[in-house]
Design a protein around this motif. Structure first.
Motif, PDB file in Angstrom:
ATOM      1  N   MET A  78      28.510 -13.743  25.066  1.00 45.02           N
ATOM      2  CA  MET A  78      27.713 -14.400  25.884  1.00 45.02           C
ATOM      3  C   MET A  78      26.601 -13.678  26.255  1.00 45.02           C
ATOM      4  SD  MET A  78      28.417 -16.481  29.334  1.00 45.02           S
ATOM      5  CE  MET A  78      28.086 -18.221  29.320  1.00 45.02           C
ATOM      6  N   LYS A  79      25.244 -14.397  26.190  1.00 44.23           N
ATOM      7  CA  LYS A  79      24.215 -13.551  26.793  1.00 44.23           C
ATOM      8  C   LYS A  79      24.348 -13.206  28.288  1.00 44.23           C
ATOM      9  CE  LYS A  79      20.432 -15.300  24.795  1.00 44.23           C
ATOM     10  NZ  LYS A  79      19.883 -14.363  23.984  1.00 44.23           N
ATOM     11  N   GLN A  80      23.723 -11.912  28.485  1.00 43.82           N
ATOM     12  CA  GLN A  80      23.710 -11.334  29.848  1.00 43.82           C
ATOM     13  C   GLN A  80      22.300 -11.872  30.513  1.00 43.82           C
ATOM     14  OE1 GLN A  80      25.626  -7.812  31.276  1.00 43.82           O
ATOM     15  NE2 GLN A  80      25.715  -7.379  29.362  1.00 43.82           N
ATOM     16  N   LEU A  81      22.416 -12.158  31.668  1.00 45.15           N
ATOM     17  CA  LEU A  81      20.961 -12.570  32.330  1.00 45.15           C
ATOM     18  C   LEU A  81      20.816 -11.381  33.690  1.00 45.15           C
ATOM     19  CD1 LEU A  81      20.733 -16.441  32.054  1.00 45.15           C
ATOM     20  CD2 LEU A  81      20.149 -14.768  30.600  1.00 45.15           C
ATOM     21  N   PHE A  82      19.517 -11.287  33.814  1.00 49.43           N
ATOM     22  CA  PHE A  82      19.234 -10.418  34.883  1.00 49.43           C
ATOM     23  C   PHE A  82      17.980 -10.891  35.749  1.00 49.43           C
ATOM     24  CE2 PHE A  82      20.914  -7.715  31.453  1.00 49.43           C
ATOM     25  CZ  PHE A  82      21.956  -7.262  32.031  1.00 49.43           C
ATOM     26  N   HIS A  83      17.692 -10.349  36.914  1.00 45.31           N
ATOM     27  CA  HIS A  83      16.584 -10.563  37.675  1.00 45.31           C
ATOM     28  C   HIS A  83      16.254  -9.067  38.124  1.00 45.31           C
ATOM     29  CE1 HIS A  83      13.910 -12.636  40.309  1.00 45.31           C
ATOM     30  NE2 HIS A  83      14.034 -11.554  41.176  1.00 45.31           N
ATOM     31  N   PHE A  84      15.073  -8.851  38.157  1.00 44.72           N
ATOM     32  CA  PHE A  84      14.643  -7.629  38.662  1.00 44.72           C
ATOM     33  C   PHE A  84      13.749  -7.561  39.829  1.00 44.72           C
ATOM     34  CE2 PHE A  84      15.672  -7.025  34.231  1.00 44.72           C
ATOM     35  CZ  PHE A  84      16.138  -5.570  34.184  1.00 44.72           C
ATOM     36  N   SER A  85      13.842  -6.615  40.842  1.00 42.61           N
ATOM     37  CA  SER A  85      13.240  -6.429  42.198  1.00 42.61           C
ATOM     38  C   SER A  85      13.129  -4.948  42.313  1.00 42.61           C
ATOM     39  CB  SER A  85      13.824  -7.309  42.924  1.00 42.61           C
ATOM     40  OG  SER A  85      13.228  -7.117  44.320  1.00 42.61           O
ATOM     41  N   GLU A  86      12.173  -4.759  43.164  1.00 40.97           N
ATOM     42  CA  GLU A  86      12.122  -3.694  43.760  1.00 40.97           C
ATOM     43  C   GLU A  86      12.828  -3.584  45.022  1.00 40.97           C
ATOM     44  OE1 GLU A  86       8.204  -1.779  43.967  1.00 40.97           O
ATOM     45  OE2 GLU A  86       7.707  -2.845  42.296  1.00 40.97           O
ATOM     46  N   GLU A  87      13.438  -4.706  45.504  1.00 41.51           N
ATOM     47  CA  GLU A  87      14.300  -4.730  46.713  1.00 41.51           C
ATOM     48  C   GLU A  87      15.802  -4.594  46.231  1.00 41.51           C
ATOM     49  OE1 GLU A  87      13.653  -8.374  49.082  1.00 41.51           O
ATOM     50  OE2 GLU A  87      11.782  -8.505  48.311  1.00 41.51           O
ATOM     51  N   SER A  88      16.513  -3.763  46.904  1.00 41.79           N
ATOM     52  CA  SER A  88      17.946  -3.073  46.611  1.00 41.79           C
ATOM     53  C   SER A  88      18.933  -3.977  47.213  1.00 41.79           C
ATOM     54  CB  SER A  88      17.971  -1.883  47.005  1.00 41.79           C
ATOM     55  OG  SER A  88      17.923  -1.507  48.669  1.00 41.79           O
ATOM     56  N   ALA A  89      18.652  -4.892  48.076  1.00 42.24           N
ATOM     57  CA  ALA A  89      20.013  -5.513  48.873  1.00 42.24           C
ATOM     58  C   ALA A  89      19.682  -6.909  48.789  1.00 42.24           C
ATOM     59  CB  ALA A  89      20.053  -4.984  50.185  1.00 42.24           C
ATOM     60  N   ILE A  90      19.343  -7.725  47.702  1.00 44.33           N
ATOM     61  CA  ILE A  90      19.227  -9.029  47.787  1.00 44.33           C
ATOM     62  C   ILE A  90      20.569  -9.660  47.558  1.00 44.33           C
ATOM     63  CG2 ILE A  90      18.283 -11.239  46.699  1.00 44.33           C
ATOM     64  CD1 ILE A  90      16.064  -9.446  45.535  1.00 44.33           C
ATOM     65  N   LYS A  91      20.890 -10.506  48.610  1.00 47.96           N
ATOM     66  CA  LYS A  91      22.334 -11.064  48.787  1.00 47.96           C
ATOM     67  C   LYS A  91      22.568 -12.435  47.981  1.00 47.96           C
ATOM     68  CE  LYS A  91      24.213  -7.736  51.027  1.00 47.96           C
ATOM     69  NZ  LYS A  91      24.641  -6.567  50.053  1.00 47.96           N
ATOM     70  N   VAL A  92      21.350 -13.204  48.090  1.00 45.90           N
ATOM     71  CA  VAL A  92      21.202 -14.532  47.581  1.00 45.90           C
ATOM     72  C   VAL A  92      19.792 -14.718  47.022  1.00 45.90           C
ATOM     73  CG1 VAL A  92      21.602 -17.110  48.251  1.00 45.90           C
ATOM     74  CG2 VAL A  92      22.760 -15.336  49.320  1.00 45.90           C
ATOM     75  N   PHE A  93      19.572 -15.527  45.868  1.00 45.76           N
ATOM     76  CA  PHE A  93      18.415 -15.883  45.510  1.00 45.76           C
ATOM     77  C   PHE A  93      18.276 -17.366  45.681  1.00 45.76           C
ATOM     78  CE2 PHE A  93      19.286 -11.911  43.225  1.00 45.76           C
ATOM     79  CZ  PHE A  93      18.048 -11.368  43.098  1.00 45.76           C
ATOM     80  N   VAL A  94      17.417 -17.751  46.366  1.00 45.72           N
ATOM     81  CA  VAL A  94      17.118 -19.290  46.883  1.00 45.72           C
ATOM     82  C   VAL A  94      16.012 -19.640  45.779  1.00 45.72           C
ATOM     83  CG1 VAL A  94      16.216 -20.807  48.572  1.00 45.72           C
ATOM     84  CG2 VAL A  94      17.631 -18.669  49.200  1.00 45.72           C
ATOM     85  N   PRO A  95      15.880 -20.738  45.273  1.00 44.42           N
ATOM     86  CA  PRO A  95      14.844 -21.258  44.357  1.00 44.42           C
ATOM     87  C   PRO A  95      13.719 -21.283  45.024  1.00 44.42           C
ATOM     88  CG  PRO A  95      16.590 -22.557  43.824  1.00 44.42           C
ATOM     89  CD  PRO A  95      17.206 -21.647  45.054  1.00 44.42           C
ATOM     90  N   ARG A  96      12.624 -21.060  44.358  1.00 43.00           N
ATOM     91  CA  ARG A  96      11.465 -21.189  45.147  1.00 43.00           C
ATOM     92  C   ARG A  96      10.097 -21.259  44.003  1.00 43.00           C
ATOM     93  NH1 ARG A  96       9.577 -14.842  46.702  1.00 43.00           N
ATOM     94  NH2 ARG A  96      10.131 -13.932  44.525  1.00 43.00           N
TER      95      ARG A  96
END
Length: 173
Positions: A1-19
């Motif tokens: 299965m394909k792995q998916l990622f999100h990249f950020s310079e923030e180190s402690a994102i607990k939840v990604f909310v749609p925007r």
């Protein structure tokens, strides 16, 4: 299965909310992710302007020679020189996302989207971004200004390319 990622310079994102994304105001709020095959396109400071292009079989011989003539790499990424120090000193964080929550948005770029709130499965700091690219046999180039390359690519037979954060590039001179 394909792995998916999100990249950020923030180190402690607990939840990604749609925007709603600034350059995609016509779309509903979503969470973005990229597949493991294309993740290298995010081994950069978030706001770094860059051009990524890949050698393909449908390019003309002239364009192959012009853009890839002096390299055996099939992927070239060009960044403006002013971003070199930031690239060398930036830590970016790779969040592994639950793949079953996402749908394919753009196959060429490897982008996926989700309308759900997402809890990442893990986060990993990435340093030495240029070294990471080089280890993938990607040629990394630096130039004072991206405009000449952008203009050349847009009038070429190259079909597999990405122009990222170009609004942050130096002005055309």
């Amino acid at each position: 299965m394909k792995q998916l990622f999100h990249f950020s310079e923030e180190s402690a994102i607990k939840v990604f909310v749609p925007r709603v994304k600034e350059n995609r105001r016509d779309m509903p709020p979503v969470v973005w992710a990229i597949d493991d095959r294309h993740e290298f396109t995010f081994y950069f400071p978030r706001e770094c302007p860059r051009i990524v292009y890949t050698r393909t079989n449908d390019m003309t011989e002239e364009d192959n020679s012009k853009f890839f003539g002096l390299t055996n790499s099939d992927i070239i990424i060009t960044v403006e020189t002013d971003w070199y120090e930031r690239m060398m000193n930036t830590t970016t964080y790779r969040y592994r996302m639950p793949a079953d929550s996402f749908q394919l948005f753009d196959r060429t770029a490897g982008y996926y989207i989700s309308t759900q709130t997402i809890v990442p499965e893990e986060v990993e700091p990435l340093n030495n971004l240029v070294d990471r690219l080089i280890s993938l046999n990607i040629e990394v180039r630096f130039t004072p200004n991206l405009y000449p390359l952008r203009n050349a690519i847009l009038s070429s037979s190259i079909t597999d390319f990405g122009i990222h954060k170009f609004a942050n590039a130096m002005s055309e001179t």
